[in-house]
Enzyme design. Structure first.
Site, PDB file in Angstrom:
ATOM      1  N   GLU A  52      -6.266  -9.141   3.700  1.00 16.35           N
ATOM      2  CA  GLU A  52      -5.390  -8.486   4.687  1.00 16.35           C
ATOM      3  C   GLU A  52      -5.376  -9.347   5.939  1.00 16.35           C
ATOM      4  OE1 GLU A  52      -6.045  -4.288   5.430  1.00 16.35           O
ATOM      5  OE2 GLU A  52      -6.527  -3.938   3.323  1.00 16.35           O
ATOM      6  N   GLU A 106       0.845  -1.200   0.000  1.00 17.02           N
ATOM      7  CA  GLU A 106       0.000   0.000   0.000  1.00 17.02           C
ATOM      8  C   GLU A 106       0.879   1.249   0.000  1.00 17.02           C
ATOM      9  OE1 GLU A 106      -2.886   0.015   3.176  1.00 17.02           O
ATOM     10  OE2 GLU A 106      -3.886   1.804   2.357  1.00 17.02           O
ATOM     11  N   GLN A 151       1.948  -6.091   5.630  1.00 14.72           N
ATOM     12  CA  GLN A 151       2.212  -5.786   4.252  1.00 14.72           C
ATOM     13  C   GLN A 151       3.651  -6.199   3.948  1.00 14.72           C
ATOM     14  OE1 GLN A 151       1.071  -1.789   3.143  1.00 14.72           O
ATOM     15  NE2 GLN A 151      -0.924  -1.947   4.124  1.00 14.72           N
ATOM     16  N   TYR A 157      -7.035  -9.198  11.401  1.00 15.58           N
ATOM     17  CA  TYR A 157      -5.728  -8.843  11.965  1.00 15.58           C
ATOM     18  C   TYR A 157      -5.557  -9.466  13.345  1.00 15.58           C
ATOM     19  CZ  TYR A 157      -4.600  -5.482   8.307  1.00 15.58           C
ATOM     20  OH  TYR A 157      -4.270  -4.906   7.106  1.00 15.58           O
ATOM     21  N   ASN A 183     -12.291  -1.224  -0.990  1.00 17.12           N
ATOM     22  CA  ASN A 183     -11.675  -1.795   0.206  1.00 17.12           C
ATOM     23  C   ASN A 183     -12.428  -1.334   1.456  1.00 17.12           C
ATOM     24  OD1 ASN A 183      -9.202  -2.865   1.807  1.00 17.12           O
ATOM     25  ND2 ASN A 183      -9.370  -0.744   2.520  1.00 17.12           N
ATOM     26  N   GLU A 184     -12.669  -2.253   2.368  1.00 16.68           N
ATOM     27  CA  GLU A 184     -13.296  -1.915   3.658  1.00 16.68           C
ATOM     28  C   GLU A 184     -14.378  -0.856   3.458  1.00 16.68           C
ATOM     29  OE1 GLU A 184     -10.326  -1.306   6.763  1.00 16.68           O
ATOM     30  OE2 GLU A 184      -9.762  -3.416   6.646  1.00 16.68           O
TER      31      GLU A 184
HETATM   32  O1  AHR Z   1      -3.107  -2.548   6.192  1.00 19.98           O
HETATM   33  C1  AHR Z   1      -3.378  -1.315   6.775  1.00 19.98           C
HETATM   34  C2  AHR Z   1      -4.835  -0.918   6.671  1.00 19.98           C
HETATM   35  O2  AHR Z   1      -5.615  -1.809   7.417  1.00 19.98           O
HETATM   36  C3  AHR Z   1      -5.458  -0.974   5.296  1.00 19.98           C
HETATM   37  O3  AHR Z   1      -5.218   0.170   4.558  1.00 19.98           O
HETATM   38  C4  AHR Z   1      -6.907  -1.109   5.609  1.00 19.98           C
HETATM   39  O4  AHR Z   1      -7.609  -1.806   4.604  1.00 19.98           O
HETATM   40  C5  AHR Z   1      -6.934  -1.838   6.936  1.00 19.98           C
HETATM   41  O5  AHR Z   1      -7.778  -1.240   7.847  1.00 19.98           O
END
Ligand code: AHR
Length: 503
Positions: free
Chosen positions: A306, A27, A355, A250, A174-175
């Site tokens: 992600e 990103e 990432q 996450y 995204n999101e």
């Molecule tokens: O990976 C960092 C961020 O986490 C991304 O930009 C977003 O999609 C997520 O909230």
């Protein structure tokens, strides 16, 4: 020493573990692109068109299958036409999500596609739904993938690229429930249908369109997307509009406000992290069960685009840059995710760690002086390469070990196996931070020969690699001994191992 037994059926190959489960994510965030992948043509650091060559070389060793770009949250404020043509003429913008810094658009479409070519990775482009237009996204696909003559093709040729590129994967925002527009599920589901309609297949380029999915186990979001393309029991082919639904998960062991340090943590933090990471299996199962109801033939893919650990940023660094260290604990978070991915490879078709360079659970950490550090997580990706496109094998951890955390028994042994081209690969993690473990590999259905063992561990789970000590955590040979029913290995505390076998 405690002992565990892992039963593996070597003669019962199952679903293919897509290599795309080992995908990546880059990103425009902090030093992932600028200073990570891209240093510019004028840099003293060896580069090809501004792309850092040591980064390319390190990542080529992982055979990274695909790369998602340009975000993340950034994707929904990115306007691709600002990132083509002579660099001096490219307009700047403010990256409002990540540090409010100025983005000069010097790394754009051509640079990303050149990066993918250098890496040998398939591009996964994520389009802008939040602040873009249908026309803008549709023209981006035309610019990238159309042959012959058309308005966008003429622009691409004027910018130095005659032949179209191949772009297999396309994200529709995204999101969308958050940074991608704060939309409600049904509103986004309709938008995803509309955008997908104008994401055309040009020539023989076939797009795999991925709708922006849920956070964690927000099943209502996933169900709204499923309802947008199918209905319970109606038999409608669901894959004509978009072909996959994503979600994000996450490993945040603390709270979002206090996520904890990547390297300064205690035993309790360690166990909570492992427990949070193990939660990925519950979330995949929940999404898969819902998808099975709407799509029993499994035509729609589930994409975890992600995942990874998210710690407090390293002291003294920009809080908007999400720069964190990466310790042996992170390697185990990765290894247990892969075991789960392998088990669910019938539905889970792609995953992208967040990432690749200098951001969150990175493979590589770089600095402006030219240092490049491979993280412990990097080594897990490298040691697990043999699982790419292999057939998953049934694995049963019997007589494993558990730890009681708040009344819940956590598994401390994680394992998976696959077979490809006459070789089996077994991955094993001893998640116990304090005790070694003797593991008997109880091998059924074949008499494998030539076992090759590799071990990744360190003196503590906090150990990490730095420019001064780049190999504090690095793979080493692992002794594999014969045993009446198979093989035996000893795994030190907090360790990851692979055993490769010829069948
Ligand atoms: O990976 C960092 C961020 O986490 C991304 O930009 C977003 O999609 C997520 O909230």
């Amino acid at each position: 020493m405690p002992e565990a037994r892992v039963v593996i059926d070597l003669d019962v190959p199952g679903a293919t573990i897509s290599r795309h489960l080992y995908g990546h994510f880059a990103e425009h965030l902090g030093r992932c692109i600028y200073g990570g992948f891209y240093v510019g043509e004028d840099s003293d650091i060896p580069n090809a068109g501004g792309i850092r060559l040591d980064v390319v070389e390190a990542l080529r060793a992982l055979q990274i299958p695909n790369l998602r770009w340009p975000g993340g949250c950034f994707a929904d404020e990115y306007h691709w036409k600002d990132g083509i043509g002579p660099k001096a003429d490219r307009p700047s913008m403010v990256n409002t999500h990540w540090g409010n810094v100025e983005e000069n658009n010097h790394f754009g479409t051509h640079e990303f596609m050149a990066l993918c070519e250098l890496l040998g990775a398939a591009p996964y482009v994520n389009g802008n739904v939040g602040s873009g237009t249908v026309r803008e996204m549709s023209e981006w696909v035309e610019y990238l993938t159309r042959e012959g003559d058309s308005p966008m093709v003429r622009q691409r040729k004027a910018n130095g690229r005659d032949e179209p590129w191949k772009v297999p994967f396309w994200g529709i925002g995204n999101e969308a429930w958050g940074c991608g527009g704060n939309l409600r599920a049904e509103a986004y589901a309709d938008l995803a249908r509309r955008y997908a309609t104008f994401l055309k297949d040009h020539g023989d380029n076939k797009l795999y369109r991925i709708a922006a999915g849920a956070a964690d186990d927000d099943l209502a979001w996933t169900e709204a997307l499923l309802k947008a393309v199918s209905c319970l029991g109606c038999g409608r082919d669901p894959k004509n509009i978009f072909q996959a639904i994503s979600f994000h998960y996450y490993t945040v062991a603390g709270s979002w406000e206090h996520k904890g340090s990547a390297t300064d943590f205690g035993l309790d933090d360690y166990y909570r992290t492992i427990q949070k990471a193990q939660g990925i299996e519950r979330v995949i199962k929940a999404h898969s069960a819902l998808m099975d109801a709407y799509d029993p033939e499994r035509k729609i893919g589930l994409v975890l685009d992600e995942w990874g650990t998210w710690w407090d940023v390293e002291p003294g660094t920009n809080p908007g840059f999400l720069y964190q260290q990466n310790a042996m604990r992170d390697a185990l978070v990765a290894s247990l995710h892969f075991d789960v991915f392998h088990r669910h490879s019938e539905r889970l078709v792609m995953a992208n760690i967040a990432q690749t360079v200098n951001v969150l659970q990175a493979m590589l950490l770089t600095d402006e002086n030219g240092a490049l550090v491979r993280t412990p997580t990097y080594h897990v990706f490298e040691m697990n390469k043999g699982h790419h496109d292999a057939a998953v094998l049934p694995v049963h951890v019997v007589e494993g070990r558990t730890h009681d955390l708040d009344g819940t028994a956590m598994e401390l042994v994680s394992a998976s196996a696959s077979v490809k081209d006459g070789r089996a690969l077994v991955s094993l993690s001893n998640l116990d931070p304090e005790s070694s473990l003797d593991v008997v590999l109880d091998l059924r259905g074949a008499d494998p020969v030539e076992p090759i063992g590799r071990l990744l561990t360190a003196s503590t789970p906090q150990t990490h690699n730095t420019a001064a000590a780049p190999d504090a955590v690095a793979p080493a040979p692992l002794m594999v001994e014969p045993e009446s029913r198979g093989l035996r290995v000893t795994l030190p505390p907090h360790s990851f191992a692979t055993v490769s076998l010829e069948l």
